[in-house]
Design a protein around this motif. Structure first.
Motif, PDB file in Angstrom:
ATOM      1  N   UNK A   2      -5.475  -6.305 -10.786  1.00 34.69           N
ATOM      2  CA  UNK A   2      -5.239  -5.841  -9.587  1.00 34.69           C
ATOM      3  C   UNK A   2      -6.032  -6.315  -8.334  1.00 34.69           C
ATOM      4  N   UNK A   3      -5.314  -6.992  -7.542  1.00 38.95           N
ATOM      5  CA  UNK A   3      -5.988  -7.687  -6.198  1.00 38.95           C
ATOM      6  C   UNK A   3      -5.988  -6.964  -5.072  1.00 38.95           C
ATOM      7  N   UNK A   4      -7.046  -6.854  -4.432  1.00 43.85           N
ATOM      8  CA  UNK A   4      -7.177  -5.825  -3.313  1.00 43.85           C
ATOM      9  C   UNK A   4      -7.530  -6.769  -2.181  1.00 43.85           C
ATOM     10  N   UNK A   5      -6.873  -6.662  -1.049  1.00 40.20           N
ATOM     11  CA  UNK A   5      -7.003  -7.508   0.121  1.00 40.20           C
ATOM     12  C   UNK A   5      -7.407  -6.556   1.461  1.00 40.20           C
ATOM     13  N   UNK A  11      -3.208  -9.776  11.028  1.00 37.89           N
ATOM     14  CA  UNK A  11      -2.077 -10.436  11.248  1.00 37.89           C
ATOM     15  C   UNK A  11      -1.973 -11.578  10.141  1.00 37.89           C
ATOM     16  N   UNK A  12      -0.848 -11.690   9.439  1.00 35.46           N
ATOM     17  CA  UNK A  12      -0.688 -12.604   8.396  1.00 35.46           C
ATOM     18  C   UNK A  12      -1.140 -12.184   7.156  1.00 35.46           C
ATOM     19  N   UNK A  13      -1.944 -10.984   7.077  1.00 35.02           N
ATOM     20  CA  UNK A  13      -2.420 -10.588   5.682  1.00 35.02           C
ATOM     21  C   UNK A  13      -1.338  -9.971   4.698  1.00 35.02           C
ATOM     22  N   UNK A  14      -0.430  -9.248   5.280  1.00 34.12           N
ATOM     23  CA  UNK A  14       0.649  -8.999   4.698  1.00 34.12           C
ATOM     24  C   UNK A  14       1.401  -9.978   4.145  1.00 34.12           C
ATOM     25  N   UNK A  15       1.739 -11.023   4.718  1.00 34.94           N
ATOM     26  CA  UNK A  15       2.294 -12.429   4.259  1.00 34.94           C
ATOM     27  C   UNK A  15       1.479 -12.871   3.117  1.00 34.94           C
ATOM     28  N   UNK A 111      -2.805  -4.658   0.120  1.00 30.81           N
ATOM     29  CA  UNK A 111      -3.704  -4.892   1.151  1.00 30.81           C
ATOM     30  C   UNK A 111      -3.569  -3.827   2.118  1.00 30.81           C
ATOM     31  N   UNK A 112      -4.938  -3.792   2.849  1.00 30.43           N
ATOM     32  CA  UNK A 112      -5.099  -2.691   3.898  1.00 30.43           C
ATOM     33  C   UNK A 112      -6.567  -2.838   4.550  1.00 30.43           C
TER      34      UNK A 112
END
Length: 212
Positions: A2-5, A11-15, A111-112
């Motif tokens: 599991x990788x948590x961002x 901006x750009x994080x979802x990408x 990511x969140x």
């Protein structure tokens, strides 16, 4: 794995999350979309964004098939989602959905703004993404313009600063790095540089665990 961002540099994080998921063959969930979908549902129904009962009702009926709706990416919906995400009962309803997504094989990138601290505190790798607010405002302006939307960069910057302050000071799941999160400042990085930096962090963590 599991990788948590997490982090304020949305901006750009979802990408970044999508690229990492593709690289490792994992599934990806931009958890912000969940709250955007709730906010969108409330606005479509003409409901007050702060109406707890109405927000919970929408959250309980979410359809993941609709997360790809382009309308969810608008600046207006992003602001509304920040308001909705501060409602404790809404966060509670959506918590299990996110944890189940993370637990399903073969692995996941989420990511969140509270993945490493609340949703997946035992994530294998936690990355906290930051960037200068002015850089973030410029990126969001360009993203909006690329979708054919009118964008006021000064207004977007003001909204970014207000959202960061609201999320950092909310009583439930405040925006902050987990104690074991790795900081990634992408102020001077394009998406390719950000992806490479994130992969370097992940591989360093994996190598350390293999040696251990």
């Amino acid at each position: 794995m599991i990788i948590a961002i997490d982090g304020p540099a949305a901006s750009g994080k979802g990408t970044l999350g999508k690229r990492l998921a593709h690289h490792y063959g994992y599934r990806h969930l931009d958890t912000g979309v969940i709250y955007r979908a709730v906010a969108y549902g409330l606005m479509q129904a003409g409901q007050d964004l702060r109406d707890e009962a109405a927000a919970v009702a929408v959250a309980l009926e979410l359809d993941p098939e609709k997360f790809g709706n382009p309308a969810l990416k608008s600046h207006e919906i992003g602001h509304a989602a920040s308001v909705v995400s501060a409602i404790p009962r809404v966060r509670e309803v959506l918590l299990n959905f996110q944890r189940q997504f993370a637990a399903d094989p073969p692995g996941a990138v989420l990511d969140g703004r509270d993945i490493g601290t609340v949703i997946c505190p035992n994530a294998d790798v936690k990355i906290f993404v930051v960037a200068d607010p002015k850089v973030r405002a410029r990126r969001r302006t360009l993203e909006a313009q690329s979708r054919g939307e009118a964008a006021d960069e000064a207004a977007i910057l003001a909204d970014i600063l207000a959202r960061d302050e609201r999320d950092q000071n909310r009583p439930i799941a405040p925006l902050k790095p987990a104690p074991d999160a790795h900081l990634l400042d992408n102020s001077q990085l394009d998406i390719e540089g950000g992806v490479r930096a994130a992969i370097d962090i992940i591989e360093a963590v994996r190598a350390g665990r293999q040696r251990g």
